[in-house]
Write a protein that holds these residues in place. Structure first.
Motif, PDB file in Angstrom:
ATOM      1  N   ALA A 107     -18.317 -20.026 -28.174  1.00 64.34           N
ATOM      2  CA  ALA A 107     -17.739 -19.541 -26.909  1.00 64.34           C
ATOM      3  C   ALA A 107     -18.189 -20.453 -25.580  1.00 64.34           C
ATOM      4  O   ALA A 107     -17.417 -21.021 -24.574  1.00 64.34           O
ATOM      5  CB  ALA A 107     -17.915 -18.308 -26.638  1.00 64.34           C
ATOM      6  N   ASN A 108     -19.584 -21.028 -25.645  1.00 66.83           N
ATOM      7  CA  ASN A 108     -20.039 -21.869 -24.758  1.00 66.83           C
ATOM      8  C   ASN A 108     -19.416 -23.209 -24.517  1.00 66.83           C
ATOM      9  O   ASN A 108     -18.872 -23.544 -23.713  1.00 66.83           O
ATOM     10  CB  ASN A 108     -21.509 -22.041 -24.891  1.00 66.83           C
ATOM     11  CG  ASN A 108     -22.320 -22.307 -23.675  1.00 66.83           C
ATOM     12  OD1 ASN A 108     -22.153 -22.036 -22.718  1.00 66.83           O
ATOM     13  ND2 ASN A 108     -23.100 -23.637 -23.747  1.00 66.83           N
ATOM     14  N   ARG A 111     -15.813 -22.641 -23.190  1.00 69.04           N
ATOM     15  CA  ARG A 111     -15.770 -22.549 -21.920  1.00 69.04           C
ATOM     16  C   ARG A 111     -15.919 -23.633 -20.941  1.00 69.04           C
ATOM     17  O   ARG A 111     -15.226 -23.935 -19.995  1.00 69.04           O
ATOM     18  CB  ARG A 111     -17.071 -21.633 -21.493  1.00 69.04           C
ATOM     19  CG  ARG A 111     -17.165 -21.575 -20.114  1.00 69.04           C
ATOM     20  CD  ARG A 111     -18.283 -20.436 -19.728  1.00 69.04           C
ATOM     21  NE  ARG A 111     -18.478 -20.045 -18.264  1.00 69.04           N
ATOM     22  CZ  ARG A 111     -19.249 -19.255 -17.869  1.00 69.04           C
ATOM     23  NH1 ARG A 111     -20.340 -18.688 -18.905  1.00 69.04           N
ATOM     24  NH2 ARG A 111     -19.559 -19.118 -16.667  1.00 69.04           N
ATOM     25  N   SER A 112     -16.542 -24.866 -21.707  1.00 68.85           N
ATOM     26  CA  SER A 112     -16.524 -26.157 -20.753  1.00 68.85           C
ATOM     27  C   SER A 112     -15.715 -27.181 -21.159  1.00 68.85           C
ATOM     28  O   SER A 112     -15.507 -27.932 -20.609  1.00 68.85           O
ATOM     29  CB  SER A 112     -17.778 -26.715 -21.096  1.00 68.85           C
ATOM     30  OG  SER A 112     -18.311 -26.958 -22.413  1.00 68.85           O
ATOM     31  N   HIS A 196     -24.665 -21.499 -15.696  1.00 70.43           N
ATOM     32  CA  HIS A 196     -23.094 -21.322 -15.220  1.00 70.43           C
ATOM     33  C   HIS A 196     -23.245 -20.792 -13.888  1.00 70.43           C
ATOM     34  O   HIS A 196     -22.325 -21.068 -13.196  1.00 70.43           O
ATOM     35  CB  HIS A 196     -22.512 -20.610 -16.285  1.00 70.43           C
ATOM     36  CG  HIS A 196     -22.263 -21.420 -17.327  1.00 70.43           C
ATOM     37  ND1 HIS A 196     -22.249 -20.690 -18.729  1.00 70.43           N
ATOM     38  CD2 HIS A 196     -22.151 -22.689 -17.736  1.00 70.43           C
ATOM     39  CE1 HIS A 196     -22.241 -21.706 -19.656  1.00 70.43           C
ATOM     40  NE2 HIS A 196     -22.070 -22.822 -19.193  1.00 70.43           N
TER      41      HIS A 196
END
Length: 302
Positions: A107-108, A111-112, A196
């Protein structure tokens, strides 16, 4: 590809990894039947990596490999547990912790990642400043794809006895393994959330983060990742002490971060932020401690 949308990029990655799963199943079932399961997993892992490399080369985007780091370990653990059978407390603890780690890390990345037009800055740097005389496709194959795959597989070696040796009950060393692994995931999650949140503040652009976990370590997210693999090694040690030699896995992770990831990130920050050299003198790279000196000025990094 230059006009590809972000959803299209994620669709491509999803289809690629589905195809990779099918391809590795064919390798295991059709081409290499009857092999020792641990070696068979290694062969399948390398074959899948080569397929992802081919797709990344075609798309001219090495970041197609990035989710492989977090997706494949969970798949391997599930396959090993199904191979061994059982349903022991240790198997369930390892599976749960690896699943949480995999979801968080994937997920990290999602996200980016902005899509097929977005490639990790490290890969862009290697394209421009790679070893003289060495073509980027070779750097991509060895340095970006194969070496990380083998390092992660080395880290997973301890998981093999942890989920396949079932004649040792859940003991104190397993409790320690749970605490270390869970703490590692918590450290990574907290560090990423703090970073973040900090980066989202417009006033912090170009500054150095020096708050939360980041005031005690320049790379607390890397520290959490290293601890995660040491926690998995403790599970293997608890299940089968004779597999102590799998310590090469977490040691390999330490070497990867200390000699590759941390220096690359520090060099980038040094080039972008004039005060970063001073920050490096105050704050340790990985192992946390109180910042050196009496200077209370806060320096920030997005």
């Amino acid at each position: 590809m230059s006009n590809a949308s972000r959803p299209f990029g994620f669709a491509v990655v999803t289809l690629l990894y589905a195809a990779t799963g099918l391809f590795t199943w064919l390798v295991v079932v059709v081409l290499l039947p009857g092999r020792q399961p641990l070696l068979l997993t290694l062969y399948a892992d390398v074959a899948a990596t080569l397929l992802v490399f081919a797709a990344a080369t075609a798309a001219e985007n090495a970041s197609l490999y990035d989710p492989y780091w977090s997706v494949v370990p969970a798949v391997i653990v599930v396959v090993w547990i199904l191979t061994a059978g059982g349903g022991t407390a240790r198997q369930l603890a390892v599976l749960l912790l690896v699943a949480v780690w995999a979801v968080r890390l994937t997920a990290n990345w999602a996200r980016s990642w902005q899509g097929l037009t977005h490639e990790d800055w490290r890969y862009e740097q290697l394209r421009e400043d790679g070893p003289p005389g060495v073509p980027f496709w070779l750097v991509n194959l060895v340095g970006i794809h194969l070496v990380p795959t083998l390092v992660v597989f080395g880290g997973l070696l301890a998981v093999w006895p942890a989920v396949t040796v079932t004649d040792r009950g859940f003991g104190l060393l397993d409790v320690l393994a749970v605490l270390v692994t869970a703490a590692a995931i918590l450290i990574e999650t907290t560090a990423d959330r703090q970073l973040h949140r900090f980066a989202a503040e417009p006033g912090n652009r170009g500054r150095i983060i020096d708050e939360g976990l980041w005031q005690y370590s320049r790379h607390p997210n890397y520290l959490g990742e290293i601890l995660f693999w040491w926690g998995l090694w403790l599970f293997g040690l608890a299940a089968a002490p004779s597999w102590w030699w799998t310590v090469i896995g977490p040691i390999g992770m330490v070497l990867l971060f200390v000699f590759v990831s941390v220096p690359m990130m520090d060099r980038r920050s040094l080039a972008r932020r004039p005060d970063y050299a001073r920050h490096m003198r105050r704050v340790p790279a990985l192992l946390p401690r109180r910042p050196a000196g009496d200077d209370n000025a806060r320096h920030r990094r997005d």
